[in-house]
Structure formats: structure tokens, C-alpha cells
Design an enzyme around this catalytic site. Sequence first.
Site, PDB file in Angstrom:
ATOM      1  N   SER A 240       0.845  -1.185   0.000  1.00  0.00           N
ATOM      2  CA  SER A 240       0.000   0.000   0.000  1.00  0.00           C
ATOM      3  C   SER A 240       0.884   1.240   0.000  1.00  0.00           C
ATOM      4  O   SER A 240       2.105   1.155  -0.016  1.00  0.00           O
ATOM      5  CB  SER A 240      -0.905  -0.001   1.231  1.00  0.00           C
ATOM      6  OG  SER A 240      -0.123   0.178   2.391  1.00  0.00           O
ATOM      7  N   LYS A 241       0.219   2.369   0.034  1.00  0.00           N
ATOM      8  CA  LYS A 241       0.920   3.655  -0.046  1.00  0.00           C
ATOM      9  C   LYS A 241       2.028   3.781   0.988  1.00  0.00           C
ATOM     10  O   LYS A 241       3.102   4.304   0.703  1.00  0.00           O
ATOM     11  CB  LYS A 241      -0.094   4.789   0.169  1.00  0.00           C
ATOM     12  CG  LYS A 241      -0.465   5.455  -1.122  1.00  0.00           C
ATOM     13  CD  LYS A 241      -0.889   6.903  -0.903  1.00  0.00           C
ATOM     14  CE  LYS A 241      -0.822   7.665  -2.212  1.00  0.00           C
ATOM     15  NZ  LYS A 241      -1.521   7.023  -3.312  1.00  0.00           N
ATOM     16  N   ARG A 242       1.762   3.288   2.175  1.00  0.00           N
ATOM     17  CA  ARG A 242       2.752   3.533   3.230  1.00  0.00           C
ATOM     18  C   ARG A 242       4.062   2.764   3.013  1.00  0.00           C
ATOM     19  O   ARG A 242       5.048   3.001   3.699  1.00  0.00           O
ATOM     20  CB  ARG A 242       2.146   3.223   4.606  1.00  0.00           C
ATOM     21  CG  ARG A 242       2.018   1.770   4.924  1.00  0.00           C
ATOM     22  CD  ARG A 242       1.156   1.524   6.153  1.00  0.00           C
ATOM     23  NE  ARG A 242       0.633   0.187   6.093  1.00  0.00           N
ATOM     24  CZ  ARG A 242       1.312  -0.892   6.456  1.00  0.00           C
ATOM     25  NH1 ARG A 242       2.526  -0.770   6.941  1.00  0.00           N
ATOM     26  NH2 ARG A 242       0.775  -2.090   6.360  1.00  0.00           N
ATOM     27  N   HIS A 243       4.085   1.844   2.060  1.00  0.00           N
ATOM     28  CA  HIS A 243       5.333   1.142   1.766  1.00  0.00           C
ATOM     29  C   HIS A 243       6.240   1.945   0.839  1.00  0.00           C
ATOM     30  O   HIS A 243       7.291   1.465   0.419  1.00  0.00           O
ATOM     31  CB  HIS A 243       5.038  -0.233   1.155  1.00  0.00           C
ATOM     32  CG  HIS A 243       4.421  -1.193   2.120  1.00  0.00           C
ATOM     33  ND1 HIS A 243       3.155  -1.691   1.957  1.00  0.00           N
ATOM     34  CD2 HIS A 243       4.884  -1.714   3.274  1.00  0.00           C
ATOM     35  CE1 HIS A 243       2.871  -2.498   2.971  1.00  0.00           C
ATOM     36  NE2 HIS A 243       3.889  -2.508   3.785  1.00  0.00           N
ATOM     37  N   GLY A 244       5.806   3.123   0.475  1.00  0.00           N
ATOM     38  CA  GLY A 244       6.681   3.988  -0.316  1.00  0.00           C
ATOM     39  C   GLY A 244       6.213   4.173  -1.740  1.00  0.00           C
ATOM     40  O   GLY A 244       6.215   5.279  -2.246  1.00  0.00           O
TER      41      GLY A 244
END
Length: 468
Positions: A240-244
Site C-alpha cells: 500500500s501507499k505507506r510502503h513507499g
Amino acid sequence: MSQRPVVTRIAPSPTGMMHIGTARTALFNWLYARHTGGKFLIRVEDTDRERSTEEAVKVIFDGMAWLGLEADEPPVFQAQRADRHREVVAELLARGAAYRCYMTVEELAAERELARAEGRVVRSPWRDQAADLGDNRPFVVRFRSPQEGDTVVRDLVKGEVRFQNRQLDDLILLRSDGSPNYNLAVVVDDHDMGVTHVIRGDDHLNNAARQSLIWQAMGWELPAFAHLPLIHGPDGAKLSKRHGAQAVSEFDDMGYLPEAMRNYLARLGWGHGDDEIFSDAQAIQWFDVADVVSAPARLDWAKLNHINNHYIRQADAGRLAKLTADIHAGRGWALRPGDDEVLQRTIPLVRDGAKTMLELADATVFALKPRPLELPEKALAQLTEETRQRLARLRERLAAAASWDVPGLEAELRDFAEAEGVGLGKFGPALRAVLSGGSPAPDLAGAMVSLGHEEAIGRIDDALSQVR
Ligand code: GLU
């Protein structure tokens, strides 16, 4: 399975971004088609008219082009094929494999409630009624799904996956507004495109059961299925987004090269022994969809960076110079004529440490700065009278230098230090600051080669003429 020539496809839905998982699916389809000498096709699943804007479709084509995954035929657009989908629904009706269901909204709601209470799937009373009330009352067309036994999907990755037929309701093939259902469209399109291998994300595994039933009802030869595990983030959670990053364009923006992405993505769920770096040709030679593992793959930034660095070190300097100029331009720094040559000279000297194109661009900044450079306070402090006089003598020597290459300039600097009776440390740091303006730069000889004779001497002159 028959020996039809292999046809694979990527069937992305335009959502406004191309997920890295879609890129990996496309790559595996492409590799398998190339490996078998078959065809790789693309179908745009654009039936959601609101999301499927021209721009969203372009994102997919751009992503595919950037990845270097070319389809062998012009793209198929699912939304344009609705008439054909309806034609197949008519055929299924004629074969008795589908029926018209005239349940009203209220009747359906009541049946839903009852089905939930009884722990079974929704059933339509029209399934076993021969009656056809004609076109005057609204109806949907439902698939007459078998109610007993199992549907078995023999998946090349997941193995044999069994679905109990009584868990499958009678799928709506055609909505009351006449629009075709998604699973139906996929089957018809895959059939008409001659697809022999459906290789896609395992979020579609459930669909494979329903789709198999439709294939069978039409008497068509089923494709082989291969459902790929999702790509997870480094922590094992769904990417997801939080993985970069999760969109193909983000990896491009972050400075990953397409060939590095192909190499790295190929290793997410597939591999050839411990081989970390391999060419497209090797991947094509080795790839078999049957070797894909069924456990989710984790994105590993360190590995991706390692592979990207490898390809940055290998790539043609002219190509990297253009990409680097684009990065600088994107940062609002328009390069001047001649800078392309500077970049082409600089890149081979600085690329070994670059994990991404952004890092490579950073490493070229020193060479592109316009004269006169603004020297940082620390550099000015190094320019004592003694050092200035020494640099002035060095300047004369460099101006007369016979060869302007790294070994030649290294020798020049050594000889100069010896003639002066000092170590390189006496003037090296000051010279370095004068040449680079305090930005990261390669060693002295390398920096001077990057700049070229005239620019290097010019920078020294600028510094020497600066009044403190
Ligand atoms: N359109 C689907 C997706 O983007 C793929 C469907 C398929 O491959 O059958 O997830």
C-alpha cells in the site's frame, strides 16, 4: 490440454494508476508468451465508464511502454464488445444454460433475507420455470449454475482448487439495462482473443470457478489458469501507499530503470536458482509459469536498489545523460547546450555509487553549475594566500597539460605536489571546493575530466580572482 499456440494477455482495468502488481502480471504473461514463442495481448477492461477516462487508459499504455512490454496485436477494448457479449448471452439462453429472471427488487430482497437465514445462496424461482414473460417486464439473464458437485480449477500455481457448486449463486450475465456482467465479458473476450493461458493476480481465483462454468456451457476449450500471489510490502502486509510506492510511475519517478524493474519483478514469485541479475533473454529462456511459487512475494528495496545500481552501471551513458537531464529539468533546472556532453563525461565517473537515477542526477550537479560558482564559506577559508599562489601555479601547469584524462591528470597532480614539496592534502581540498562549489564530486582528476579543460581552468580562475 491441446497444443494450441500459446496466447497470454494482460487485462488491466483503467483506474488512474498502474499498480506494480499489474506490471508483474504483465511481465509474467509477456515472459511466458516469449518463452513459448506465442503471443502476448492486451485488453483494456474499461467497462466502468466513469473511471475509464482517456487519461486513465493512457496511464496503462504509458506504463506498458515504459516497462518495455509490447503487445503483439492492437489493444482490445472490452467496452466496445458489449454487442458480442450480448450475443453470447443469447446463445447461452438458447442452450438452456441461462434463463431470464423477472424477480422484482422487492422479491429479490426477500429472497436474500431468506437465503441468509437458511445459510444458502440466493436462488431465483425463474430458474426452473419455462415461462418467458417477454420483454415488457424488466428482467436480468442469469447463468444456470450447477447446484451439486464441485467445480475444479486446475491452477498452474495454486494446484487443484475446488469450489462447491452449491456455494455459487446464479450469476447475472446481463443486467436489466442490458449491460453485460464482468465475468461473462472476460470469458467471451478471452475466448475470442484465443487466450490459452489466463495468468493474473490471485484476487481473481474465485472468478475462475464461475468463468470455467461459462466456458464449459459454451462448449469452448478452457484456458489454463495461473493465479499469481500478490506482492506484499517488506513487512508482509498487502502493498500500500505507506510502503513507499505502488504505482509503476512512482518507480519511474524514484529513478528505477525499466530493465531493472523487469529483472526485479521477475524475481517476485519466480526465480532461476539464486540468480539475481539476468537479462531479458535469459528470463525468456528460463521462465515457466508452472515454476511460480504460491506464497506472496515481498518487495525488498535493498534488492531492488542493488539490481538498479547494476543496470545504471551498465547502461549507455548517452541514454543516462538524457534521463538525468530530464530529472534536472523536472526540478526546474533547464540545462544549457553542451551540458549533454558534460553529463556523458561525468556519468561514467560517478555512477558506481548510484542506486537510483535521482542519486545519479545528484552526483552530476557539481559539473552543471554555471560559472562563477558560489563558494561555500568553508572553501573560502581554505583559500589562504599561500594556497591561492599554489593554485595559480597549478593553473598554469594544467593549462599546458598535454592530456585531459584521469591517469594524465592524476600524474600531473602528483608531479605538481612533488615539485612544490608538499603533500596533496595541502591544496587538494581547496582545489576540490573550487571545482565543485562544495557539491559532491568524484576525485580531483575525475572532476576535472567531467568539467573539461576550459571549464576546470575557468573555475580555478574564478576562485583566484575572488576578492576576500
Ligand atoms: N481487469 C482485472 C484487473 O485489473 C483483471 C481480470 C483478468 O485478468 O481476468 O484486476
